[in-house]
Enzyme design. Structure first.
Site, PDB file in Angstrom:
ATOM      1  N   CYS A   1      71.219  84.060  20.605  1.00  0.00           N
ATOM      2  CA  CYS A   1      72.091  82.909  20.815  1.00  0.00           C
ATOM      3  C   CYS A   1      72.239  82.146  19.500  1.00  0.00           C
ATOM      4  CB  CYS A   1      71.605  81.942  21.881  1.00  0.00           C
ATOM      5  SG  CYS A   1      71.506  82.669  23.507  1.00  0.00           S
TER       6      CYS A   1
ATOM      7  N   ARG B   1      74.152  86.781  16.532  1.00  0.00           N
ATOM      8  CA  ARG B   1      72.980  86.383  17.309  1.00  0.00           C
ATOM      9  C   ARG B   1      73.172  86.597  18.806  1.00  0.00           C
ATOM     10  NH1 ARG B   1      69.486  83.419  14.357  1.00  0.00           N
ATOM     11  NH2 ARG B   1      68.522  82.713  16.269  1.00  0.00           N
TER      12      ARG B   1
ATOM     13  N   GLU C   1      64.412 105.963  11.112  1.00  0.00           N
ATOM     14  CA  GLU C   1      65.376 104.919  10.742  1.00  0.00           C
ATOM     15  C   GLU C   1      66.814 105.467  10.737  1.00  0.00           C
ATOM     16  OE1 GLU C   1      65.475 101.928  10.661  1.00  0.00           O
ATOM     17  OE2 GLU C   1      67.019 101.273   9.292  1.00  0.00           O
TER      18      GLU C   1
ATOM     19  N   ASN D   1      69.036  77.864  22.739  1.00  0.00           N
ATOM     20  CA  ASN D   1      68.639  79.202  22.315  1.00  0.00           C
ATOM     21  C   ASN D   1      67.190  79.399  22.727  1.00  0.00           C
ATOM     22  OD1 ASN D   1      68.070  81.588  20.976  1.00  0.00           O
ATOM     23  ND2 ASN D   1      67.909  80.638  18.964  1.00  0.00           N
ATOM     24  N   GLY D   2      66.930  80.388  23.569  1.00  0.00           N
ATOM     25  CA  GLY D   2      65.557  80.649  24.001  1.00  0.00           C
ATOM     26  C   GLY D   2      65.501  80.819  25.503  1.00  0.00           C
TER      27      GLY D   2
ATOM     28  N   HIS E   1      56.080 122.113  19.614  1.00  0.00           N
ATOM     29  CA  HIS E   1      55.238 121.677  20.735  1.00  0.00           C
ATOM     30  C   HIS E   1      56.051 121.207  21.931  1.00  0.00           C
ATOM     31  CE1 HIS E   1      51.863 122.249  18.105  1.00  0.00           C
ATOM     32  NE2 HIS E   1      52.540 121.580  17.175  1.00  0.00           N
TER      33      HIS E   1
ATOM     34  N   LYS F   1      70.032 104.170  13.141  1.00  0.00           N
ATOM     35  CA  LYS F   1      71.350 103.752  12.664  1.00  0.00           C
ATOM     36  C   LYS F   1      72.456 104.463  13.461  1.00  0.00           C
ATOM     37  CE  LYS F   1      69.402 101.382  11.080  1.00  0.00           C
ATOM     38  NZ  LYS F   1      69.109  99.966  10.979  1.00  0.00           N
TER      39      LYS F   1
ATOM     40  N   GLU G   1      72.412 103.001  17.141  1.00  0.00           N
ATOM     41  CA  GLU G   1      72.887 101.619  17.253  1.00  0.00           C
ATOM     42  C   GLU G   1      74.367 101.499  16.962  1.00  0.00           C
ATOM     43  OE1 GLU G   1      69.717  98.534  15.536  1.00  0.00           O
ATOM     44  OE2 GLU G   1      70.338 100.035  14.083  1.00  0.00           O
TER      45      GLU G   1
ATOM     46  N   TRP H   1      73.642  85.204  24.067  1.00  0.00           N
ATOM     47  CA  TRP H   1      73.071  86.504  24.435  1.00  0.00           C
ATOM     48  C   TRP H   1      72.354  86.231  25.751  1.00  0.00           C
ATOM     49  CZ3 TRP H   1      68.355  88.958  25.349  1.00  0.00           C
ATOM     50  CH2 TRP H   1      68.366  90.351  25.261  1.00  0.00           C
TER      51      TRP H   1
ATOM     52  N   LYS I   1      70.901  90.073  16.805  1.00  0.00           N
ATOM     53  CA  LYS I   1      70.203  90.291  15.540  1.00  0.00           C
ATOM     54  C   LYS I   1      68.763  89.765  15.577  1.00  0.00           C
ATOM     55  CE  LYS I   1      70.639  90.747  10.734  1.00  0.00           C
ATOM     56  NZ  LYS I   1      70.373  92.190  10.719  1.00  0.00           N
TER      57      LYS I   1
END
Ligand code: F6R
Length: 590
Positions: free
Chosen positions: A2, A29, A468, A99-100, A491, A472, A475, A73, A585
């Site tokens: 947020c 955010r 990583e 926010n939270g 395996h 990418k 996402e 968010w 983010k």
């Protein structure tokens, strides 16, 4: 998660436009919905809220110079217009952004309903508006807001606009807030992140937990929320520039930030030297090392573990979210290296706090400024990559990796050698990250555009690199990309390989080159389409992207290939590379 933005005394008298622009900078955010409340000339609070990304949105709110805005968010309550912030109290004179998560909001909601408060959303946030409304009946605004905030359990930041006193009050506990003062124009700003108001001022105070600001027409005052006592407001001048928060001609922040790595990696060689040497001394003197981070930062931690091993140092790497069962093993001979772009990731903070409680020394490797993680650390290695706006991390990650490499070299008593190698990145990347490379990667992306699955293998340092690289692709392009340590293949994993399955093989010119090529051959024998990402050619590779040969640092360009490929695939598949679906983010909730 947020984004919060507010302005007092907007000099254009178009505060809703100013807030909208600020929210566009904060959209990373959260982008489920957005909303603005403004005090209009009609002395009313007018509110506009919409589901979806801000994008090219315009606002039809009237003129005014005092406004707050929010980009959401979703946590409590679905993605609807009604659940979008700001939320009004019953009088419509007060609105709140948040926010939270207010963990105990249900404790209050029932009582407020009994008292006759009407709720128009399913959010925890609206409860706070009605709580303030109750308290304001017997207390001045500031006290009512502070008292309410002190009741809230959880990590929270709130912004409250009051129509009657023409004041905006903001409080922080765990979720970031910064206030900006434009002295010349007497304009005051509030943001979850300074990038939102960098255009107007770089004179900033980052709120600490337990602090509040009261922004009125005449100025900004700082308070301690618990005691209600005023404190001196200290402003610092940031060296960030407006261009850092703009796309500067690039179609997306993600591409801009990938390209910026030509500068940002090399820049780390000029930072933190004294601190790195000091930390390396205590590590060499026997301090146990634990590396922590979440998501991309956890892969950075894992790569750091390999770098440290090369320097003869044993360490452990954890995702912050899995650290608690092991936090009790930390003590005053433990150095915990907490890695975070934002410095606000809840799970990383929880892990670092637990280690600190057990006596560990916290060293943070962060990019954003003024963060919670910085404040709880004994030593901060600030990586100086500048604002990272795209949700997907790129330049912050490589700057953190370069910093960990420097630390490992310092542990091996070879700091100067490491510094030179990192410095060289500018020239190396300038040469390599050119049109030929992007043309080649666009061509490769075109060949892969319809794939729904890809597998990746890497060994030793190329294992975290594969993790990583895969993240990418997942996402940014929404392709299922699954990374494995090459040794794991036989395996079980190899059953997944069919004719034409794309298999990325990440390799360096190192002592496991032969082994990784054998794994590539095994994949090929099962029909896998082998795409080599390496500084050498091999007949095992059906397709290849050649990276510069930088010894153990080859993993950095190998990962950059994944960043570019994620970007081109994402654009090609119609995704928004700056704001991938469902992500935010800063993950400031557990
Ligand atoms: C991936 C990504 C996330 C973050 C993670 C931790 O591209 O951006 O996986 O790395 O959420 O964030 P920070 O580094 O801010 O702690």
């Amino acid at each position: 998660m947020c984004g919060i933005f507010a302005v007092v005394n907007d000099k254009t008298n178009q505060a809703s436009q100013t807030v909208l622009e600020g929210l566009k900078k904060l959209e990373y955010r959260g982008y489920d919905s957005w909303g603005i409340a403004i005090k209009s000339a009609a002395s009313k609070l007018e509110v506009e809220k919409h589901v979806g990304k801000i994008g090219e949105a315009k606002t039809s709110l009237p003129e005014g110079s005092l406004a707050i805005g929010h980009t959401r968010w979703a946590t409590h309550g679905g993605v609807t217009d009604a659940n979008a912030h700001p939320h009004l109290d019953c009088t419509g004179k007060l609105a709140i952004i948040h926010n939270g998560i207010v963990e105990n909001y249900l404790e209050f909601k029932e009582d407020l309903i009994k008292k006759g408060h009407k709720f128009s959303s399913e959010t925890d946030t609206e409860t706070v508006a009605h709580l303030i409304e109750e308290k304001i009946k017997r207390l001045p605004l500031e006290k009512a807001v502070f008292e309410t905030f002190n009741l809230l359990v959880g990590s929270n930041a709130i912004g409250v606009i009051d129509m009657e006193t023409e004041t905006i009050i903001a409080c922080r506990n765990g979720s970031p807030l910064a206030v900006g003062v434009d002295e010349a124009n007497q304009q005051f700003f509030l943001g979850s992140d300074v990038t939102a108001f960098l255009k107007y001022t770089n004179s900033v105070h980052f709120l600490e937990d337990g602090e509040a600001v009261v922004m009125s027409r005449s100025g900004v005052k700082l308070y301690d929320v618990k005691s209600g006592k005023e404190k001196p407001l200290t402003l610092q001048k940031l060296d960030w520039k407006l261009e850092d928060a703009e796309k500067s001609g690039y179609p997306h922040f993600l591409l801009k930030e990938i390209m910026e790595q030509k500068e940002t990696i090399a820049k780390t060689a000029a930072l933190n030297e004294t601190e790195i040497i000091k930390i390396s001394e205590s590590i060499r003197n026997g301090d146990k090392v634990v590396l922590l981070g979440c998501g991309t930062a956890s892969y950075c931690a894992l790569a750091g573990k390999y770098f440290l091993a090369q320097a003869g140092i044993e360490s452990q790497a954890y995702g912050g979210y899995e650290f608690l069962p092991f936090s009790g093993f930390a003590n005053d001979k433990t150095v915990v290296i907490a890695i975070s772009q934002s410095g606000e990731t809840a799970d990383t903070l929880i892990a670092a706090r637990a280690a600190k409680k057990a006596g560990a020394r916290i060293v943070s490797i962060v990019n954003a400024r003024g963060s919670t993680l910085e404040r709880l650390s004994e030593t901060v290695l600030s990586v100086g990559a500048g604002p990272e706006i795209a949700v997907v991390s790129t330049k912050a990650f490589t700057a953190q990796l370069a910093t960990l490499y420097l630390l490992a070299k310092a542990c091996a008593n070879k700091y100067d050698e490491g510094k030179q190698r990192i410095k060289n990145f500018k020239e190396i990347l300038d040469r390599w990250m050119n049109q030929d490379l992007t043309d080649r990667l666009i061509e490769l992306a075109k060949n892969l555009i319809d794939q729904e699955h890809a597998y990746l293998i890497g060994k030793h340092l190329n294992y975290p690199a594969a993790l990583e690289f895969a993240l990418k692709i997942k996402e940014t392009a929404y392709i299922h990309a699954e990374p494995f340590a090459a040794g794991e293949l036989k395996h079980g994993v190899i059953t997944l390989i069919q004719k034409g399955t794309p298999c990325f093989v990440l390799a360096s010119n190192d002592d496991v080159k032969g082994e990784i090529l054998s794994s590539a051959a095994e994949l090929k024998a099962r029909g896998g389409k082998i795409i080599g990402i390496a500084p050498f050619r091999s007949e095992e590779f059906e397709e290849a992207v050649q990276t510069p040969d930088l010894g153990e640092l080859t993993v950095i360009p190998n990962i950059i290939v994944g960043q570019f490929l994620g970007y081109f695939l994402g654009v090609g598949r119609g995704a928004d590379p700056d704001k991938p679906r469902n992500l935010a983010k800063s993950v400031t909730v557990k």
